[in-house]
Design a protein around this motif. Structure first.
Motif, PDB file in Angstrom:
ATOM      1  N   GLU A 218      59.759 -28.569  -9.489  1.00 40.84           N
ATOM      2  CA  GLU A 218      60.475 -27.750  -8.513  1.00 40.84           C
ATOM      3  C   GLU A 218      60.345 -28.357  -7.135  1.00 40.84           C
ATOM      4  OE1 GLU A 218      59.058 -23.760  -8.776  1.00 40.84           O
ATOM      5  OE2 GLU A 218      59.978 -23.403 -10.745  1.00 40.84           O
ATOM      6  N   MET A 219      61.452 -28.418  -6.413  1.00 38.76           N
ATOM      7  CA  MET A 219      61.445 -28.995  -5.069  1.00 38.76           C
ATOM      8  C   MET A 219      62.584 -28.390  -4.257  1.00 38.76           C
ATOM      9  SD  MET A 219      62.952 -32.795  -5.926  1.00 38.76           S
ATOM     10  CE  MET A 219      62.094 -32.847  -7.499  1.00 38.76           C
ATOM     11  N   GLU A 220      62.530 -28.629  -2.964  1.00 35.43           N
ATOM     12  CA  GLU A 220      63.567 -28.137  -2.061  1.00 35.43           C
ATOM     13  C   GLU A 220      64.256 -29.313  -1.386  1.00 35.43           C
ATOM     14  OE1 GLU A 220      62.419 -24.229   0.072  1.00 35.43           O
ATOM     15  OE2 GLU A 220      60.505 -25.254  -0.247  1.00 35.43           O
ATOM     16  N   GLY A 221      65.524 -29.120  -1.070  1.00 29.47           N
ATOM     17  CA  GLY A 221      66.279 -30.123  -0.339  1.00 29.47           C
ATOM     18  C   GLY A 221      67.071 -29.465   0.774  1.00 29.47           C
ATOM     19  N   PHE A 222      67.322 -30.207   1.846  1.00 33.06           N
ATOM     20  CA  PHE A 222      68.011 -29.668   3.016  1.00 33.06           C
ATOM     21  C   PHE A 222      68.919 -30.736   3.602  1.00 33.06           C
ATOM     22  CE2 PHE A 222      63.772 -27.949   2.614  1.00 33.06           C
ATOM     23  CZ  PHE A 222      63.952 -26.568   2.714  1.00 33.06           C
ATOM     24  N   SER A 223      70.077 -30.327   4.087  1.00 29.44           N
ATOM     25  CA  SER A 223      70.967 -31.227   4.806  1.00 29.44           C
ATOM     26  C   SER A 223      71.711 -30.429   5.865  1.00 29.44           C
ATOM     27  CB  SER A 223      71.974 -31.879   3.866  1.00 29.44           C
ATOM     28  OG  SER A 223      71.339 -32.809   3.012  1.00 29.44           O
ATOM     29  N   VAL A 240      60.347 -31.419   0.675  1.00 28.28           N
ATOM     30  CA  VAL A 240      59.571 -30.797   1.749  1.00 28.28           C
ATOM     31  C   VAL A 240      59.823 -29.294   1.686  1.00 28.28           C
ATOM     32  CG1 VAL A 240      59.795 -32.853   3.191  1.00 28.28           C
ATOM     33  CG2 VAL A 240      61.358 -30.936   3.524  1.00 28.28           C
ATOM     34  N   ASP A 241      58.897 -28.508   2.244  1.00 29.03           N
ATOM     35  CA  ASP A 241      59.100 -27.063   2.217  1.00 29.03           C
ATOM     36  C   ASP A 241      59.949 -26.629   3.408  1.00 29.03           C
ATOM     37  OD1 ASP A 241      57.331 -26.774   4.488  1.00 29.03           O
ATOM     38  OD2 ASP A 241      55.646 -26.873   3.111  1.00 29.03           O
ATOM     39  N   ALA A 242      60.420 -25.385   3.339  1.00 25.68           N
ATOM     40  CA  ALA A 242      61.325 -24.872   4.365  1.00 25.68           C
ATOM     41  C   ALA A 242      60.674 -24.869   5.740  1.00 25.68           C
ATOM     42  CB  ALA A 242      61.799 -23.469   3.990  1.00 25.68           C
ATOM     43  N   ALA A 243      59.389 -24.527   5.801  1.00 23.55           N
ATOM     44  CA  ALA A 243      58.699 -24.471   7.097  1.00 23.55           C
ATOM     45  C   ALA A 243      58.666 -25.846   7.751  1.00 23.55           C
ATOM     46  CB  ALA A 243      57.290 -23.922   6.917  1.00 23.55           C
TER      47      ALA A 243
END
Length: 263
Positions: A218-223, A240-243
């Motif tokens: 499980e992981m997070e992605g952001f763009s 990376v985590d949201a924080a």
């Protein structure tokens, strides 16, 4: 498909900044789009601000009127290694539009090949090409990497300059219309999408579950992007985590606002 998706989302399919350009495009370095002049001195940020702000300009108008920046000017605006809210294990940089054309601004097939012919998957595969466009004038990309128990975390910062003002809103409108609140799914592999907005940036978040060696990672992605007149600023991250991502966005926004007088 699981191995390919894990490679695309965690290890990234393209070559990293500073590595030999031999692989396909960077899936998350842009899930986002002047000729080079002499090196500026340490007061360059003030020169950018002075050239941008007129006496009767509001900060918002000044940012919207910012012309295309040169590579050296872009470099003064992006976060340096010691300005990140964490200590990277490695920090890499690449500059020039060739890198963006060859490794970011092209149509890929990671999402469609992994999840099938879905409108959200298609939009995700095409967004890099749309954001980079055909006519960037100059650009810089920086990559911060940090080792984590679940694998390598990567944060990308990049900025491209264009001859005309940029407007990434329509691109995000189309992507979010297709993906927001949606789940792409193939067996144990899933991606859940949501909208992101903070610090003048707009984009999306991804909650990912990827099957690897019989277990689910499980992981997070952001763009997300921010328009700055004729320049497009991009921040993206994977694993990376949201924080942490919020802290990077806050730090980058604060530096831009301080240097350009847009805060």
């Amino acid at each position: 498909m699981p191995a390919a998706l894990l490679s695309g989302l965690l290890a990234l399919t393209g070559c990293a900044a500073g590595e030999e350009a031999s692989g396909p495009r960077d899936t998350l370095a842009a899930v986002s789009s002047a000729e080079s002049g002499p090196q500026k001195d340490a007061d360059q940020g003030d020169e950018i601000q002075d050239a941008t702000l007129e006496a009767d300009d509001t900060p918002v108008e000044a940012a919207a009127g910012l012309g295309p920046l040169l590579e050296e000017e872009i470099s003064t605006l992006l976060l340096e290694e010691d300005e990140f809210p964490f200590d990277p294990d490695s920090f890499l940089e690449e500059s020039g539009v060739d890198y963006f054309h060859e490794h970011i601004g092209v149509v890929g097939d990671t999402y469609v090949s992994g999840f099938g012919e879905d409108e959200c998957a298609r939009q995700m595969d095409e967004i890099n090409e749309y954001l980079v466009g055909d006519d960037p004038q100059d650009g810089v990309i920086r990559q911060a990497l940090r080792d984590r128990p679940a694998g390598e975390a990567r944060v990308y910062l990049w900025m491209l300059s264009f001859t005309n003002p940029v407007d990434s809103a329509q691109i995000w409108d189309e992507v979010l219309d297709a993906c927001e609140g949606r789940r792409l799914e193939d067996g144990a592999d899933t991606i859940d999408f949501d909208a992101f907005s903070a610090g003048g940036f707009r984009g999306l978040t991804m909650e990912m579950g990827v099957e690897s060696d019989g277990s689910t990672v499980e992981m997070e992605g952001f763009s997300a992007t921010r328009d700055l007149g004729s320049n497009l600023l991009m921040i993206s991250a994977v694993n990376v985590d949201a924080a942490t991502f919020d802290e990077v966005v806050e730090a980058q926004s604060a530096k831009i606002d301080a240097r350009l007088g847009t805060g």
